[in-house]
Each structure stands twice: as structure tokens, then as C-alpha cells.
Design a protein around this motif. Structure first.
Motif, mmCIF file in Angstrom:
data_model
loop_
_atom_site.group_PDB
_atom_site.id
_atom_site.type_symbol
_atom_site.label_atom_id
_atom_site.label_comp_id
_atom_site.label_asym_id
_atom_site.label_seq_id
_atom_site.Cartn_x
_atom_site.Cartn_y
_atom_site.Cartn_z
ATOM 1 N N LEU A 54 0.816 -1.407 -0.173
ATOM 2 C CA LEU A 54 0.017 0.043 -0.070
ATOM 3 C C LEU A 54 0.942 1.198 -0.115
ATOM 4 O O LEU A 54 0.606 2.120 -0.400
ATOM 5 N N GLY A 55 2.085 1.277 0.560
ATOM 6 C CA GLY A 55 2.941 2.121 0.523
ATOM 7 C C GLY A 55 4.259 2.060 -0.043
ATOM 8 O O GLY A 55 4.389 1.531 -1.252
ATOM 9 N N LYS A 56 5.437 2.408 0.510
ATOM 10 C CA LYS A 56 6.660 2.350 -0.166
ATOM 11 C C LYS A 56 7.071 0.803 -0.265
ATOM 12 O O LYS A 56 8.037 0.494 -1.064
ATOM 13 N N LYS A 97 7.043 -2.989 -1.386
ATOM 14 C CA LYS A 97 6.173 -3.404 -2.462
ATOM 15 C C LYS A 97 5.958 -5.040 -1.838
ATOM 16 O O LYS A 97 5.024 -5.382 -2.348
ATOM 17 N N TRP A 107 22.610 -0.445 6.496
ATOM 18 C CA TRP A 107 21.368 -0.265 5.778
ATOM 19 C C TRP A 107 21.706 -0.079 4.175
ATOM 20 O O TRP A 107 22.583 0.721 3.707
ATOM 21 N N ILE A 154 15.025 0.699 2.263
ATOM 22 C CA ILE A 154 13.975 1.768 2.392
ATOM 23 C C ILE A 154 14.763 3.084 3.025
ATOM 24 O O ILE A 154 14.862 3.869 2.501
ATOM 25 N N ASN A 155 15.629 2.748 4.123
ATOM 26 C CA ASN A 155 16.156 3.721 4.882
ATOM 27 C C ASN A 155 17.593 3.906 4.272
ATOM 28 O O ASN A 155 17.960 5.272 4.662
ATOM 29 N N SER A 202 18.416 6.907 0.460
ATOM 30 C CA SER A 202 18.886 8.195 0.152
ATOM 31 C C SER A 202 20.320 8.532 0.546
ATOM 32 O O SER A 202 20.629 9.728 0.070
ATOM 33 N N MET A 203 20.821 7.701 1.177
ATOM 34 C CA MET A 203 22.517 7.853 1.296
ATOM 35 C C MET A 203 23.200 7.021 0.480
ATOM 36 O O MET A 203 24.277 7.028 0.941
ATOM 37 N N LYS A 241 29.030 6.166 4.686
ATOM 38 C CA LYS A 241 27.946 6.263 3.656
ATOM 39 C C LYS A 241 28.488 5.820 2.159
ATOM 40 O O LYS A 241 29.809 5.957 2.004
ATOM 41 N N ASP A 242 27.419 6.040 1.194
ATOM 42 C CA ASP A 242 27.882 6.113 -0.029
ATOM 43 C C ASP A 242 28.737 4.998 -0.490
ATOM 44 O O ASP A 242 29.763 4.860 -0.831
ATOM 45 N N ASP A 286 32.147 8.719 7.149
ATOM 46 C CA ASP A 286 31.413 9.612 7.429
ATOM 47 C C ASP A 286 31.454 10.295 8.660
ATOM 48 O O ASP A 286 31.334 11.345 9.055
ATOM 49 N N THR A 309 -2.285 4.170 3.478
ATOM 50 C CA THR A 309 -1.294 3.274 3.594
ATOM 51 C C THR A 309 -1.085 2.071 4.450
ATOM 52 O O THR A 309 -0.043 1.417 4.527
#
Lengths: 1019, 462
Positions: A439-441, A443, A496, A501-502, A505-506, A559-560, A575, A902
């Protein structure tokens, strides 16, 4: 030379009187009632330190003089005294003492006979602790000791327990007891990765525990001073027994599943209908017709939803997502121990392995432990003990809500479950995962639960080593010194992945955090013990103690990442790196005097002075004391009867304290670890509080102990604990730079009755039936608050503290249920006034919050029934509690009344929400995207936790000895055990009611029911 | 005897240091923390760093006036920016307590530094660097009081009585014991304090460009904004003029306008808050809110889109909006393109320096002030034309301009820079907000953030 020293020692030990007494040797055999010989029984001359142990065939030999009294004691048996006249042979049969009425119990800085102890303490044997199959001892105590409340913070493997002794000791200070292992105050608490419940108490293997004593009142605990206000749990590990080397082997295997029907979800078809209804109501709301609409309006809205294809999924039942989240776990355990030794040197050593695989995939706990206990009598006057307890645990899991902060993490198992569209199957027809099921992010929850992307792995190493020396200095005078180092290292690794999900973005995040705790302590005690004129018994101690605590934290992140195939930090870009150290120091002096007249009248006094580096220079020292007395009235001539065998009245009063949790709470500090852009930044991080002092509690205890009809043992105690100068985290205006500050303000009280009844062999037949009942009542009130003002605490301001009201009171709006005509939730505007039309509102924001019930139960306890017959033993532990409530935080999400598109909904909403055809439903009409938010916290989320529960069931069978005797095996036992079996009664159905002690039901995995099978071999 | 016993044991077991006095390894008492001008620089950085959180310019406050001013919509209300768009900033809201704590905690840190320097003056107290840093502290104290005024109190334009008791905020200019309770000052006293502090700052603050720090020009710019709010147009123009004519800053050009969002220290930025991969507002940042791969809670509203569509083709600011969807093909909408991430950072959505004041805003202020009667400067049209010709290819100067012309250009220029709602309220204009059937009146209390419940409970006489 040696002889000379020996002679000197002899003189010192025995005094001049021995010169005139005639020495002789007494021998004999000690047996149990069953006729089995008893090895390892302590045989000593009363009033002296001379003694020996029975050997493997139960035989002993000791030098005595006429007139000496021989004392035969053995754990779990009634101690016997026999006066030596001219016998050469003294054979003794010790009675089984399951209830430990006159057992020697381990108390603060020594041991005491239960009969002569003036304080409130309850002892539990190690086998009852191990039988619970819990990972840590706190969880194993549930229902076994009156006045002790226990909960698990989450049901995940390795999560910490939550234990409170005699009520709630503080509002914002610690409510946890002090743990003392073999005379050493043990480092305790959660040192796990932030956001995950983890307990270093789980480094203690419950199988290594000989006995546990819980000290409840001031008389028992004030010798521990500033750390004892919340009670003390004394753990004694297993020691060696001289004689033949004994091997013990235990293996258990079990499996587990969710213990309750918690978190069942709405079906796909029902969710479709509910969602559609919420859209129709959304349109009616948008048109301003939510409260008054005609059937034509409804039909038009429905038509719009249908014509514009608002429903993006089909009305059908999909997969069973709940089974995908909450599956079957396993629990296996192997324990092996060896003990033995000579009269002089004894040892006990064990290794243990436990492996718990959680009911949610990729949540596990493994523990490897070792224990070595060596005791040696180096000289007649010198006993040395060495102990090393080693543990390594490996915890795998994820962040949870044990901090009781708001929010449900997108990737938490429960969030995953409710984020799945119930109309979608788990797999596509071709067997592949249905990647359009969310329903949300998310799958498909299966991809997240696999945990290749996101996890926390925590490895904990612990070495608790101690060295103890006991010197007999002079008749009745002894000195003992205990020195220990407790080393704990908790290494956490959180990852992560770049596709998680978390982490997306990083582009991935790796974090390694090390928490190292080194606690060194030294305890030095001078003892005096003597009897005058046969009736005046005096014992006294004076001691000095230091404790040095150091906590080191090292944290590194990267990170990255350049790949998703490796998780190590080196794969990413550096980091952050950080470390800091906390230290604190405690220095104490203490003393204690016990006197009893003819084992009839008892009096005791204790005092302790603590100085702690945690406090401001001017407020660093605190003195704690207790005075107690008891009267064993059954010893009075006028009480001699056949009904009562033993009776005692006890009284105690005294003080205890609690120190602030932080090491530097009194200092005004600047933090040096900040950054601003690429530059360093320092900032005021803590306001100064020079006056910060102890939290002080005074504690009254009145008790009655009765042993009657030979088999009943009954204790009732009333306690009243008043705590003032609370270490209160007082909310302060942000204009002062901080949202709160710790101040010594406020007063609370706890009072109640602790009742224990033990019945030994009720039927007096081959079929044995024993009962152990522990019941406690509790009233915990706020007495005084700064300025009389209410304090509102907890995330989302969930708890209110007001003078005269209960601790752990829930502060929420009052739900008036669903209006039958409009189908919408109504709330009381003023929750203290009746439900008149002018006092009801549909607008949540108009509803005032009020005190809507408390978390702790009025009474709670456990009942254990044990039946044994011809080698079979059935043990059933029932626990119960009444009068408490919980706050159903997950329920808030899953009764969202349409506003959270959601999330799926809880099963109990299905068919139970208002529609024009179902006007008596419990839950309201769903309205999508309604700014009013009637789903917010209210009494709708407060549930009763009254229950009666089958907590533990154990069945064991001792296979008859003749079958295996020839193989050199002494005993073979098979057992079957179930924990968290079933609720016999539950006020709130289909929910785990054993939640945190403050009544906060988190979104974490609830308790599992575990079935395990095992075998025990002694050889 | 006892002493000997203790000493003996102490020596044997733990060495003979005084273990009862302990201090942490990463923190120092205030008296030892600031002993050089270098420490002072770090402490000033510590105050700036307070603003790197989700309730400051970097997060919800960075889009606050856009959210309330009807410029933003959410595709999915995750409960972060969505409530602000819904005007749900009541006393129990995150913003009520969050904005309050962010700015007052920053102010308190300033007060504590000033008190520590007073108690134990530095040897370097007469150096330019010291004076500059003190100027920055006063400037920050003024700015944060001003932000609190904008958030919690009616703007002077719509205030009923500037002298009404408790009509303003609490002026916080010293250290306080933790159990202190407070009452509010009047609106006039509060604004007077802001101006006094800015002027105090101007006496010593440095004039050099300094990334992430306030300097003389930034303070003049902010001061002109405050004067504008107070309708003291001549003062506003004087301050603005100083910046326009004397400062080393230059307006963006058509060529570098879009590029300016990807860098630090762009030519127009008088003051920006520095974010980094280490320290940012993460998922509650202006970048995350305005991205389909973040929380898509800040997409362009229909009315803004309509306004945007009417912009001339040659306006470089057409690049401020773009149609985007998430990597998994969801949340398709028009998103602001200002916060797509600084070049070279690991987490682009997190790392965007919010621009607190830019040179073009100072031009607008000058234009407005002149229109309202201030003298001694260029014409209003001149100031507006200066901005617009640096934005629009083939721009033809306007001869005269109106307030509405300025507001319209501000609307596109300062989109998602926390200006719109304040602009409308200053001119007592209604707000046509997509979430509400009727236009919002400029005096609507929902355009303010309520005082936080916790503060009302602590400060009974607030």
C-alpha cells in the motif's frame, strides 16, 4: 615451623578453652528422606568456622569435643543441629525443604538463616529459574516471587526484561533493581545499539544459577545504600561439591510461534469495502455533507468513486501476510557442567549454548557461556575463591520501539504486515514474488524480512571475574575481601543497504558502535560472630567498598557504498567517527549488627555511607540505615501447640537511595563534538545543577511468617515505601535553553501486601502435590509535585502525574463511542463531566485530555502447582493480574478510521464499523483524508490487562535408575516445557497483555509461545 | 586508624587520585570551554548549528510560509509538512513546540556564551575577530527573536495593538535558572529589542564575506526586512541601499541562476545556513519534502502552477519547477528544483543550504520602500527592473511598478524560501489556499503557530 604455625592458628581459632576440652572424632552418613545418600552436605561445629563436607557416599568425619553442636546444612534441606555427647557415630536424615523455610539464604554481604532474618527477602532455587527457559533471569522470575513484577520489553530474541520490586520506585529516575552476583554489584542495563532492546543481563546463563534472593525491604537492602531503593536481586552461582566428579548434561530443543492472535488483519474483501466507504465519505465531507447527507448524496458520491476508478485494487482476498511475518522460531540449548573436588579444593565448571531463532525471520539470539568456580581451603584459616564467568552473545535483529518513542518504522515487521494490501497474493501465479503488493513504499514484505538490506548485529562479550579471600582471624572474627573486574564489550553493527528503504537516500549506511564497560570493585568486610551464654547470639560486620565504572563509546559510520554486495564500512565513504568516555566512582562504608536472644527475639541495625562522583561536590555523601526486629512467638511456651510449628512477626524501617543515571548530571557542560559545515562547533549541552542529590526512599515492612500443619508455610507482609527528592526530569521552558532538567523534586508512595503460601505434599502420599502461591497488591501514588503542578511525560504526552493520583496514569481524550445517527466518533469535551450533548464533540481538537486509568494492576501474582508421582513431575505456573490497563499504540495505527490509506486495519474493525446498514457498530464510518483526525489517541486505545494465564507448563520424567545404572549413569530425566501457553481469561481478547510495566504496548513483536523437549543426564 | 585503612586500600586498589571528582572526556564546564577566540568561534558555530534541524530553516520552517501561503500541496500526507499545509499548527503540533525550542535554545546558547565571556573575559577581547564574533551573536539574537515574532505573533500590519500587554514574545537576553517561568513582552518591546540587537551587532560585526555566518551586509539586509514589516520605509530603504550600493554581493545572472542552487556561497546569498552530509535535517529537510523520492509533501499547488505557467518564456525561473516522478514511477507532480542537492555530496536530498536572505530580496525591499514613500534612493521600478533583467531574456524595463508587480516577482523568485504567506499578510491580502473552500483572511489565527501547550503549562502567566 609448619607445626608451629598450625599450633598458633589452632590457639587463635579455638581459644584457650580448647586446651581443657577433650577432642574426639565423630563419623556418620547423611541421607535424604528418600534414603539416598547426600554428598556435599556441610557439617560444621556451630559457632565456629570449623567444618567439612560429606563425600560422595554421604559420609563425613570431623573432630569435635563434647558439648559441641554439629550443624548439618544442605541447600533445599532443613538444617539440623545435633549436640555431641559421647557418640562416635552420628547418622542424620535431612528433611526435604522445598519451601526453604529454614534454609540458609544469601543476603547482603553474607548469608542468613531464613528463620533469623528480620528483613523481607524471598529466595528461589536455580532449577525453578532455569526451568522457565528464559534468556535472562529477570524474565524467569515472573509469577514466582510476591512483590516482583516482570515484563519483556519486546518479544524479540534477546530483548531486555523489565522488572520492578515492590512498586514503581521513581517517576523519571531508575526503577530497576541492583543485581549482585556472588557478592559483586553487577553492571546492568541496556548497552545495545540505539533503537534496539538488548540486555546485558542475558550474558548470565540462568543454568549457572544456584539460587536467587530478592531483597525487598530496607532491612534487607539498606546495606546496599544508594543503589538499593528499587530492591536487590542477589544471584549466587553454582559451586563445586567435593567427592566424585559429577557430570551433568542437558539438551533442549523447542520451537515457537506467536502466543496470541495479536495483529490479525482485515481481509482483502473487507479492506476493499472499507476503503471504498472511506472515499465516499471523503467526497461527502468535501461537499460539507458529512454529518447530514441524503441517500441521493451518498449514491452520487459512490457513483463518482466508481466512475472515476478510485479503487485501484480488486475486491478479493489475497495472501496470508500475517503468516509471512510471524512464523515459527526455534529454541535450542545445550548445557554441560562438571563439578567435584576434595575436602580442601572444590570446583564447578560449566559451558552452555543457547540458540533462539525468533518467530520473525532474521531475528536471533545466540549465547555461549562458561563458568569456573574454584574454592580452596588454603589454610585452616584461609579460604580462597576464584570465579570467572564468560559470555559471548550474538544478537541479530532490527530497530524496535522499546524506547517508547512514537512512530512505527517502515521496515518493522508489524508495519510491513499492515502495509501489505490484503487483496494481493504473496506470490504471482508463476511463483515469483508479487512486487506490487504494498500500500505504501514497501512492495512486498518478503524482500525486507530477508534482511540482507537492513539489520543490526550485536555481539556482546562479558568476563566477570572475581577473587575472594576469607581469613579467620580470631575466634568469631573473620575478614573477607572480594575484588572483581567486570568487562563488557558490546559491538553493534548496523547496515542499511543502498537499495533498502532507509539506506536509499544515502546510498547505504554502515555503522559500527562499540560500547565497553569496565567495572572494578573491591569489597572488604570484617565479620564478628559469637554466642554468649548459649542464648545471646551476636553477629556484626563492618565494611569498606569502592566501585570504579568506566564506559567507553566508539562510533564510526560510512555512507555512499560502492557496491551492495559488501556491507563493511571500508566499502563506503567515511562519514563520522566519534568516541567518548564516562567514568564514575562510588566509595562506601557500611556496618551491620544482628542480635538474637535464644532464637526468639531478634534485632538488627544497618548503616551505610556512600559517596558518589555522580553528584555535586556539596551533595556527594549520603547515609542510609535500617532498623529491624522480629519475634519468633512460636518459641514462647504459651504458643507451643501441634498446629503451628513456627511463627514469627517481623518489623523493619529504614532508608535507601537512588543515584542519577548520568555520570555528570550535576555539571554545566559544553559539548565539543558538534560540527557546523566543515568546522567544529561547541555548544552548551547541560545546565549546571550543583544541588543535585540522591533520590531518598523510606521503607516500612511488617510481616508475619507462619508454618503450620507441618506442610503449610505462609507469609504476609505489608509494605509502605515513601520516596522523596525524586530525580525528576522536570519539564522546563525552552527559554531556559533546555526542555527539561533533573531536579530533586516530588514525592511518591508505594504500598501493598505481599502474600506467599507454600504447601508441601498436601496429600501426604506417593502422589505428591505442592503449591506455591505468590500474590501482591499495589497502590502507587503521586504524593507531591513541584508547585502542585501536574507533570505530563512520555512521548505524545501519554502519562500524567498529579498529586493524589496513580503513577503510570494515561492522559488521553475520552472517546464517547460512535454516534448511531451520524456514524462518527464523539469525544467528551471535558472528560470529567457526563456525556450531555453540550459536552460531546466530533472535533478531536476540542476534546480535553484527562486521567483515563492506570497501567499497573491492583493485584497480581502467580500460582504454581507441582504434581509428582513415580518419577513424573508436572509443574504448572499460572500468572494473573487484575486492575491494570495498557495503551494500545499499534491499535492507534490499525484503527485509523480511514485516514491512513497506507495501512490495512485490524481484524476487529471488519464488519464492525458504521454503515447505514450497521448502525450499532463499535467503530465509526471511515473518512479518508479527514483533517479532524478522530483516530488520534483516546480511551479507544486504553485496554484492560486483566488476565489469568498459563505461563509455564513443565512435564518431566525420571527414567527408573535400574535401566541405566550399569552404564555408569546416575540419572536420566526427560522433560517437556511450554511457556506462554494460553490465556485462561483475558479481559481484552486476541492481544498480548504482558506489555511493558508502564502499560505501553509497542509496535514490536509480541511474546512467543515456546514448546521445548529436553533430556538431562547425570553421571 | 580508619583513615590509614582507607588510604591503604585506595592505594592498593585504585591508586591514590581523588576518584570522586570526575569529568567527561568530550565535554567541559562552561568556565573551561571558552578560553580563546578560537573557542569563541567554535561556540558561535555551535549557535549556527542549532539551526540545522527539522524545525528550522533547513526543515519545516524553510517551507513554512509557502505551505501556509497556498503554494504547496502534498500527494501523500506523511504528517511532516502536510499538517502545516493543512494549517494544523495548534498548540499540540510539532511546529508549536519545535519552532519555539529551536529558536529559544539557540538564543539561550548565545546568552550563555555572552555570560561566560562576562564572567571570564578573554585576553583577545579587543581583536577584530572577537568583535566580529560578538557582533554575530547579537545579530543572531535579533534574527531569532524576529523569527519567533513572525511565527507566533500577528505581523505589525495586522496587529491590533502593538502595546497590548503580552502581545509579543518573551525577550530572552540573559541566562536563566532552569526553573524560571516567563511572561511575554509587548509586540512593540519585542520588535524594539530586535532592532536594538541588530544595531548593536552592526557596531562590531565584520564586513567580509563569510560562508554560513552573518556579516554586516546580511544584518543590514535582515534589518531592512524588519523595518519593512514595521512599515518604517525610510529606515528600510536606507539599510537596503547600503547593501545594494556597498556590499560585495552581486545579483545572479540568467546564466548562473539555476547553477546557484547547487553551490555554497553563491553571489547573492547574504546568509545561508550550512548543511553537510554530517549534519542536516535528513528526511525532514527542504530537499526531501520537495522530491518525489522523499516525502512528496511539498509539490507545487495548482494555483502556483497556474501562476508559473503565465511566466514569460524567457524567464530563467521557469526552471524552478519541473515535472518529476519517483524512481519507482510514483508521485508524479511539479516539484521545486531549488533543493536538488549540493554538487558533490553523498545525500543530495538532505544537503541543501537554506538561503535566509538574498540580495534580490533586498532589491525588492528597496522597491517596496520607495513605493511607500521612502526617499533618497532610485525609483521602485529601477530596483525591480534590476532583478528582472537578470532573470528574463529580452526583458524590457518597466517604467512604473506597483506593489502587486513586486509581490508577483517575489512569488516566483522566493518560491520555497519561506516568504509567501508573510507577503500576503503584510498587505492584508486574502490567501486562496487550495485546501480551504473560502479564502483565508490575513487575520486568521491559523496563520500563526499557537504557543506550545507545554510552555503554557510551565509558564502559567504566559
Amino acid at each position: 615451623m609448619k607445626k608451629l604455625i598450625g599450633l598458633l592458628a589452632c590457639i587463635m581459632l579455638l581459644g584457650l578453652s580448647t586446651v581443657f576440652a577433650q577432642s574426639m572424632t565423630v563419623t556418620g552418613t547423611v541421607t535424604a528422606e528418600s534414603g539416598d545418600v547426600l554428598p556435599g552436605v556441610s557439617v560444621s561445629i556451630k559457632g565456629t568456622t570449623q567444618g567439612t563436607n560429606t563425600d560422595v557416599s554421604g559420609k563425613y568425619s570431623i573432630n569435635v569435643k563434647s558439648g559441641d553442636v554439629l550443624e548439618f546444612s544442605f541447600t533445599g534441606m532443613v538444617t539440623q543441629f545435633i549436640k555431641v555427647k559421647n557418640q562416635k557415630v552420628i547418622n542424620v536424615t535431612l528433611k526435604d525443604d522445598r519451601i526453604m523455610t529454614d534454609d540458609v539464604i544469601v543476603v547482603a554481604y553474607g548469608t542468613a538463616k531464613k528463620s533469623s532474618f528480620t528483613g523481607a527477602a524471598t529466595s528461589v532455587k536455580g532449577d525453578r529459574i532455569a526451568a522457565a527457559k528464559a534468556e535472562s533471569i529477570d524474565k524467569a522470575l515472573a509469577g514466582k516471587i510476591s512483590g516482583v513484577r516482570v515484563a519483556s520489553t519486546t518479544g524479540a530474541p534477546g530483548s531486555s526484561g523489565d522488572i520492578q520490586i515492590r512498586g514503581i520506585g521513581s517517576i523519571t529516575g531508575s526503577t530497576a533493581p541492583l543485581y549482585v552476583v556472588d557478592g559483586v554489584a553487577m553492571t546492568n542495563g541496556s548497552y545495545g545499539h540505539s533503537g534496539q532492546s538488548q540486555s546485558i543481563l542475558s550474558t548470565i546463563n540462568p543454568d549457572d544459577i544456584e539460587s536467587t534472593t530478592v531483597l525487598k525491604d530496607a532491612a534487607a537492602a539498606s546495606l546496599y545504600g544508594s543503589r538499593a531503593a528499587n530492591g536487590v536481586v542477589i544471584i549466587t552461582t553454582k559451586k563445586g561439591i567435593s567427592g566424585k566428579t559429577r557430570f551433568n548434561f542437558k539438551a533442549n530443543y523447542g520451537f515457537s510461534n506467536l502466543a496470541t492472535k495479536s495483529f490479525e488483519t482485515m481481509s482483502g474483501e473487507a479492506f476493499y469495502d472499507y476503503t471504498k466507504e472511506s472515499y465516499i465519505n471523503y467526497l461527502l465531507n468535501k461537499a460539507g455533507k458529512l454529518y447530514n447527507y441524503t441517500s441521493a448524496d451518498y449514491a452520487a458520491a459512490k457513483k463518482q468513486v466508481e466512475d472515476e476508478n478510485w479503487m485501484e485494487f480488486k475486491r478479493q482476498n489475497g495472501g496470508n501476510w500475517r503468516d509471512e511475518v510471524y512464523g515459527t522460531g526455534t529454541d535450542s540449548e545445550i548445557q554441560f557442567s562438571v563439578s567435584g573436588g576434595t575436602d580442601k579444593t572444590k570446583y564447578f565448571t560449566s559451558v552452555g549454548y543457547k540458540d533462539v531463532q525468533g518467530i520473525v525471520e532474521n531475528r536471533s539470539f545466540q549465547r555461549y557461556t562458561g563458568l569456573l568456580n574454584v574454592n580452596t581451603k588454603a589454610k585452616e584459616w584461609l579460604k580462597l575463591s576464584f570465579k570467572t564467568q564468560l559470555a559471548y552473545t550474538d544478537l541479530k535483529g532490527s530497530r524496535d520501539q522499546s524506547d517508547q518513542e512514537q512512530g512505527i518504522a517502515t521496515t518493522s515487521p508489524l508495519s510491513l504486515l499492515f502495509s501489505m494490501n490484503p487483496s494481493e497474493p504473496v506470490y504471482n501465479a508463476d511463483g515469483s514474488l508479487n512486487m506490487n503488493a504494498g500500500l505504501g513504499k514497501v512492495k512486498n514484505l518478503k524482500t525486507i524480512l530477508k534482511a540482507k538490506d537492513e539489520y543490526i548485529k550485536t555481539k556482546t562479550y562479558r568476563a566477570l571475574s572475581s577473587f575472594k579471600a576469607d581469613f579467620d582471624i580470631y575466634k568469631g572474627i573473620a575478614f573477607s575481601t572480594t575484588n572483581s573486574v567486570d568487562y563488557v564489550n558490546v559491538n553493534a553493527f548496523e547496515y542499511w543497504g543502498p537499495n533498502s528503504i532507509n539506506g536509499a537516500s544515502m546510498n547505504a549506511l554502515g555503522n559500527r558502535a562499540e560500547r565497553r564497560v569496565i567495572t572494578m570493585s573491591s569489597s572488604n568486610v570484617l565479620r564478628y560472630n559469637n554466642t554468649f551464654d548459649d542464648v545471646h547470639n551476636i553477629s556484626a560486620i563492618a565494611g569498606f567498598e569502592t566501585q570504579d565504572y568506566e564506559f567507553l563509546y566508539v562510533n564510526t559510520t560510512a555512507k555512499d557504498y560502492s557496491t551492495d554486495k559488501l556491507d563493511e564500512l571500508a566499502v563506503g565513504k567515511p562519514d563520522n567517527a566519534s568516541s567518548y568516555k564516562y567514568k564514575n566512582f562510588l566509595r562506601s562504608f557500611f556496618g551491620n549488627v544482628n542480635y538474637n536472644y535464644d532464637n526468639k527475639y531478634y534485632a538488627a541495625f544497618s548503616i551505610r555511607s556512600d559517596e558518589s562522583s555522580k553528584l555535586g561536590e556539596d551533595n556527594r555523601q549520603g547515609t542510609f540505615w535500617s532498623a529491624s526486629a522480629s519475634w519468633r512467638f512460636s518459641k514462647e511456651d504459651f504458643m507451643k501447640n501441634d498446629f503451628i510449628q513456627d511463627g514469627k512477626l517481623r518489623f523493619s524501617y529504614g532508608t535507601n537511595g537512588t543515584l542519577p543515571g548520568g555520570s555528570y548530571s550535576s555539571l554545566g557542560l559544553y559539548n565539543f563534538s558538534g560540527v557546523y559545515g566543515p568546522n567544529s562547533a561547541i555548544y552548551l549541552s547541560q545546565p549546571e545543577n550543583k544541588d543535585l542529590g540522591w533520590e531518598m526512599s523510606s521503607n516500612l515492612n511488617v510481616g508475619l511468617d507462619l508454618t503450620f500443619l507441618d506442610k503449610f508455610s505462609f507469609t504476609v507482609e505489608y509494605f509502605y515505601k515513601y520516596t522523596k527528592d525524586l530525580l525528576l526530569n522536570v519539564p522546563t521552558s525552552y527559554i531556559t535553553g533546555f526542555g527539561s532538567s533533573i531536579q530533586n523534586l516530588g514525592e511518591i508512595s508505594n504500598q501493598g501486601l505481599d502474600i506467599e503460601l507454600h504447601v508441601n505434599d498436601i496429600l501426604s502420599s506417593d502422589f505428591k502435590w505442592n503449591i506455591d502461591l505468590a500474590v501482591s497488591t499495589l497502590s502507587a501514588k503521586v504524593e507531591k509535585l513541584p508547585g502542585g503542578k501536574d507533570i505530563i511525560l512520555g512521548d505524545g504526552n501519554l502519562y500524567i502525574y498529579s498529586e493524589g493520583e496513580d503513577l503510570y496514569s494515561f492522559y488521553v481524550a475520552k472517546w464517547a463511542g460512535v454516534n448511531n445517527d451520524t456514524g462518527l466518533s464523539q469525544f467528551y469535551i471535558d472528560p470529567t463531566k457526563p456525556a450531555t450533548p453540550s459536552n460531546l464533540t466530533y472535533k478531536y481538537s476540542e476534546a480535553k485530555r484527562g486521567n483515563m486509568g492506570k497501567a499497573f494492576p491492583d493485584f497480581s501474582g502467580g500460582l504454581s502447582n507441582t504434581f509428582s508421582y513415580k518419577g513424573f513431575t508436572l509443574d504448572i505456573l499460572t500468572t494473573f493480574q487484575f486492575g491494570g490497563n495498557l495503551f494500545d499504540y499499534p491499535g492507534y495505527f490499525f484503527h485509523h478510521e480511514g485516514v491512513r490509506g497506507t495501512f490495512n486495519l485490524a481484524k476487529d474493525v471488519e464488519g464492525n464499523y458504521w454503515t447505514p446498514n450497521n448502525k450499532d457498530a463499535k467503530y465509526p464510518r471511515p473518512v479518508a483524508s479527514w483533517a479532524n483526525r478522530p483516530d488520534k489517541w483516546s480511551t479507544k486505545n486504553i485496554m484492560s490487562t486483566d488476565y489469568i494465564k498459563l505461563k509455564e507448563l513443565g512435564l518431566s520424567y525420571n527414567i527408573p535408575k535400574h535401566i541405566y545404572k550399569n552404564f555408569g549413569i546416575d540419572n536420566v530425566k526427560l522433560n517437556f516445557h511450554v511457556s506462554n501457553l494460553a490465556y485462561l481469561y483475558a479481559a481484552t481478547e486476541d492481544m498480548e497483555l504482558e506489555v511493558n510495566l508502564n502499560g505501553y504496548r509497542t509496535v514490536d513483536t509480541p511474546l512467543a509461545r515456546t514448546y521445548s523437549f529436553g533430556v538431562t543426564l547425570d553421571f | 586508624m580508619r583513615k590509614i585503612f582507607i588510604i591503604l586500600l585506595s592505594v592498593v586498589l585504585f591508586g591514590c587520585t581523588d576518584q570522586l571528582t570526575q569529568s567527561p572526556s568530550n565535554q567541559l564546564p562552561a568556565s573551561e570551554a571558552i578560553t580563546s577566540v578560537g573557542d569563541l568561534q567554535s561556540a558561535v558555530n555551535g549557535v549556527y548549528a542549532t539551526l540545522v534541524n527539522d524545525m528550522s530553516y533547513c526543515g519545516n520552517f524553510g517551507l513554512y510560509a509557502d505551505a501556509k501561503g497556498g503554494e504547496l500541496e502534498y500527494l501523500n500526507n506523511y504528517g511532516h509538512l502536510g499538517p502545516v499545509i493543512n494549517l494544523q499548527t495548534d498548540k499540540n503540533s510539532d511546529e508549536a513546540a519545535g519552532f519555539f525550542s529551536t529558536f529559544y535554545v539557540a538564543i539561550y546558547r548565545i546568552n550563555d556564551i555572552i555570560a561566560a565571556l562576562k564572567a571570564k573575559p578573554l585576553a583577545e577581547a579587543s581583536t577584530p575577530q572577537y568583535k566580529d564574533l560578538m557582533g554575530q551573536l547579537h545579530a543572531m539574537r535579533a534574527l531569532y527573536h524576529f523569527e519567533l515574532l513572525r511565527i507566533y505573533c500577528p505581523l505589525p500590519a495586522v496587529a491590533t495593538d502593538m502595546n497590548a500587554a503580552k502581545s509579543g514574545i518573551v525577550i530572552s537576553d540573559k541566562t536563566h535558572k532552569s526553573n524560571t517561568t516567563f511572561t511575554r513582552n509587548t509586540l512593540k518591546e519585542s520588535y524594539d529589542f530586535v532592532i536594538t540587537e541588530f544595531n548593536e551587532s552592526l557596531k562590531t560585526i565584520g564586513k567580509a564575506k563569510s560562508l554560513g555566518s552573518l556579516n554586516y551586509w546580511a544584518v543590514q539586509g535582515l534589518l531592512s526586512r524588519v523595518y519593512l514589516y514595521l512599515e518604517r520605509y525610510q529606515d528600510a530603504l536606507d539599510a537596503a541601499k547600503d547593501v545594494i550600493t556597498n556590499s560585495p554581493y552581486a545579483l545572479y545572472t540568467i546564466a548562473n541562476y539555476m547553477e546557484s542552487w547547487k553551490i555554497e556561497g553563491a553571489s547573492e546569498v547574504l546568509f545561508e545556513v550550512r548543511t553537510s552530509d554530517l549534519d542536516n535535517a535528513q528526511r525532514n529537510s527542504i530537499g526531501y519534502y520537495t522530491s518525489p523520492d522523499g516525502y512528496p509533501e511539498g509539490t507545487a499547488s495548482a494555483s502556483f502552477k497556474q501562476f508559473y505557467d503565465a511566466l514569460p518564456v524567457g524567464d530563467v525561473r521557469k526552471g524552478v519547477l519541473a515535472k518529476e516522478k519517483s524512481t519507482d514511477n510514483k508521485f508524479e507532480a511539479f516539484y521545486c528544483q531549488k533543493y536538488k542537492g549540493r554538487a558533490g555530496v553523498t545525500s543530495p536530498l538532505y544537503v541543501n543550504n537554506p538561503r535566509v536572505i538574498r540580495l534580490s530580496e533586498v532589491y525588492y525591499i528597496a522597491a517596496e520602500a520607495v513605493l511607500k514613500g521612502a526617499t533618497g534612493g532610485q525609483t521602485a521600478a529601477f530596483y525591480l527592473n534590476e532583478v528582472k533583467k537578470n532573470r528574463i531574456t529580452g526583458y524590457v524595463d518597466m517604467a512604473t511598478v506597483t506593489i502587486d508587480d513586486i509581490l508577483a516577482d517575489r512569488r516566483i523568485e522566493l518560491y520555497c524560501e519561506n516568504a509567501r504567506m508573510f507577503d500576503l499578510v503584510r498587505y492584508k491580502k486574502v490567501i486562496n489556499h487550495h485546501g480551504f473552500a473560502n479564502p483565508l483572511q490575513p487575520t486568521d489565527t491559523r496563520l500563526l503557530v499557537s504557543w506550545p501547550q507545554r510552555e503554557l503549562e510551565i509558564n502559567k502567566d504566559f
